[in-house]
Enzyme design. Structure first.
Site, short mmCIF file in Angstrom:
data_model
loop_
_atom_site.label_atom_id
_atom_site.label_comp_id
_atom_site.label_asym_id
_atom_site.label_seq_id
_atom_site.Cartn_x
_atom_site.Cartn_y
_atom_site.Cartn_z
N ASP A 10 0.82 -1.21 0.00
CA ASP A 10 0.00 0.00 0.00
C ASP A 10 0.86 1.27 0.00
OD1 ASP A 10 -2.29 1.48 -0.01
OD2 ASP A 10 -2.72 1.25 2.11
N GLY A 11 0.35 2.28 -0.68
CA GLY A 11 1.00 3.60 -0.63
C GLY A 11 1.62 4.05 -1.95
N TRP A 15 2.93 7.90 -2.46
CA TRP A 15 4.35 8.05 -2.77
C TRP A 15 4.53 8.98 -3.98
CZ3 TRP A 15 7.36 7.11 -7.04
CH2 TRP A 15 8.76 7.04 -6.85
N HIS A 27 2.96 3.22 -9.19
CA HIS A 27 2.73 1.79 -9.48
C HIS A 27 3.94 1.18 -10.18
CE1 HIS A 27 -1.19 2.06 -7.85
NE2 HIS A 27 -1.66 2.84 -8.81
N SER A 55 -7.26 -5.72 -5.91
CA SER A 55 -8.42 -6.25 -5.18
C SER A 55 -9.69 -6.04 -6.00
CB SER A 55 -8.55 -5.53 -3.83
OG SER A 55 -9.05 -4.23 -4.03
N THR A 56 -10.75 -6.73 -5.60
CA THR A 56 -12.04 -6.54 -6.28
C THR A 56 -12.51 -5.09 -6.09
OG1 THR A 56 -13.03 -7.52 -4.29
CG2 THR A 56 -12.83 -8.94 -6.20
N ARG A 61 -11.38 2.43 -9.20
CA ARG A 61 -10.40 3.47 -9.55
C ARG A 61 -10.59 3.94 -10.98
NH1 ARG A 61 -4.96 2.54 -6.29
NH2 ARG A 61 -5.93 1.80 -4.39
N LEU A 119 10.52 -21.18 -4.36
CA LEU A 119 9.54 -20.24 -3.80
C LEU A 119 8.22 -20.36 -4.56
CD1 LEU A 119 8.82 -17.60 -2.12
CD2 LEU A 119 9.66 -16.31 -4.10
N ARG A 182 -5.21 -2.14 8.77
CA ARG A 182 -6.40 -2.93 8.40
C ARG A 182 -5.95 -4.10 7.54
NH1 ARG A 182 -9.07 0.34 4.68
NH2 ARG A 182 -7.72 2.13 4.97
N SER A 184 -8.20 -5.46 5.17
CA SER A 184 -8.84 -5.17 3.88
C SER A 184 -9.21 -6.39 3.04
CB SER A 184 -7.95 -4.22 3.07
OG SER A 184 -7.75 -3.02 3.78
C1 FPP Z 1 -1.69 0.17 -3.47
O1 FPP Z 1 -1.29 1.50 -3.50
C2 FPP Z 1 -1.16 -0.56 -4.61
C3 FPP Z 1 -1.91 -1.10 -5.60
C4 FPP Z 1 -3.38 -1.01 -5.64
C5 FPP Z 1 -1.29 -1.79 -6.72
C6 FPP Z 1 -0.20 -2.74 -6.31
C7 FPP Z 1 0.37 -3.36 -7.49
C8 FPP Z 1 1.69 -3.44 -7.72
C9 FPP Z 1 2.74 -2.89 -6.83
C10 FPP Z 1 2.14 -4.17 -8.92
C11 FPP Z 1 2.51 -5.56 -8.49
C12 FPP Z 1 2.82 -6.37 -9.63
C13 FPP Z 1 3.16 -7.66 -9.53
C14 FPP Z 1 3.56 -8.38 -10.74
C15 FPP Z 1 3.14 -8.41 -8.25
P1 FPP Z 1 -2.39 2.64 -3.61
O2 FPP Z 1 -2.51 3.05 -5.03
O3 FPP Z 1 -3.66 2.16 -2.98
O4 FPP Z 1 -1.72 3.76 -2.77
P2 FPP Z 1 -2.48 4.93 -1.99
O5 FPP Z 1 -3.19 4.27 -0.84
O6 FPP Z 1 -1.34 5.78 -1.55
O7 FPP Z 1 -3.39 5.60 -2.96
#
Ligand code: FPP
Length: 211
Positions: A10-11, A15, A27, A55-56, A61, A119, A182, A184
């Site tokens: 998350d974040g 960021w 991302h 997530s679902t 977004r 793994l 949380r 979630s």
């Molecule tokens: C949460 O940050 C992050 C996501 C919803 C996307 C996570 C996906 C990746 C890091 C790509 C992973 C890829 C692979 C192949 C495993 P947010 O956007 O909710 O952050 P915020 O809470 O600051 O808005």
């Protein structure tokens, strides 16, 4: 040493916001941090790593943001740095609404990597914990209707056997970045006894040393 670490990454958005960058940049860098976790897991000999990638709830977004996240995954599956490591890749989630090309690539990589042993990386895409529980209950109901199981005798083991990945062990450590405390809707069955670890930094800032 935990056997199974599960992470809510998350974040990414915050960021990027902090740096005046578009969320998509968060991302992209977050994707690199996810690779770092795989390298780190191999280095420390972790057997199971599960990442919450989409997530679902994430369908709410912006379309552009959804496209960015899903394209990063597609790119990883087709030509990412994890492909040639000793990593069994699998997918947990539901195909509904996902691009057909992504579903095909997820299934292809599951087949291609199924005999790897170091793994097991489970990536949760279009995943929701209640959805998983509901579908498992439906599978048990089908089995009961077919006469394969007596509904009065259904045990926790029977339930676990009907989950999408029956061999996935319990989560020992659930880690969430981004300063939210949380879980979630992430792995409610497997994380029932998990130790919870919440950190305040944003996901793109982590690397294998954090793991
Ligand atoms: C949460 O940050 C992050 C996501 C919803 C996307 C996570 C996906 C990746 C890091 C790509 C992973 C890829 C692979 C192949 C495993 P947010 O956007 O909710 O952050 P915020 O809470 O600051 O808005």
């Amino acid at each position: 040493m935990p056997a199974h670490v599960a992470i809510i990454m998350d974040g990414n958005g915050r960021w990027a916001q902090q740096r005046g960058l578009p969320r998509s940049e968060g991302h992209h860098v977050g994707n690199i941090a996810a690779h770092e976790m795989v390298y780190g897991a191999l280095e420390i000999g972790l057997r199971h790593l599960t990442l919450y990638a989409f997530s679902t709830e994430n369908w709410k977004r912006d379309t552009d943001e959804i496209t960015t996240i899903l394209e990063a995954m597609q790119c990883d599956l087709d030509q990412g740095p994890i492909r040639d490591l000793d990593v069994r890749q699998r997918w947990l989630g539901h195909p509904d609404k996902l691009p057909e090309e992504l579903v095909q690539a997820l299934r292809r990589e599951e087949r291609r990597t199924r005999n790897r042993t170091a793994l097991t990386l489970t990536v949760c895409i279009n995943y929701g914990g209640r959805d998983e529980i509901t579908r498992t209950a439906a599978a048990l109901a089908q089995a009961a209707r077919a006469g394969d199981i007596d509904p009065h005798l259904i045990s926790e083991d029977d339930f676990a056997r009907h989950l999408p990945h029956p061999d996935m062990p319990d989560v020992d450590l659930l880690w969430r970045t981004g300063n939210e405390q949380r879980t979630s809707n992430f792995l409610p069955w497997h994380a029932a006894y998990a130790e919870l670890h919440f950190t305040s930094g944003y996901w793109p800032d982590v690397d294998r040393r954090d793991l």
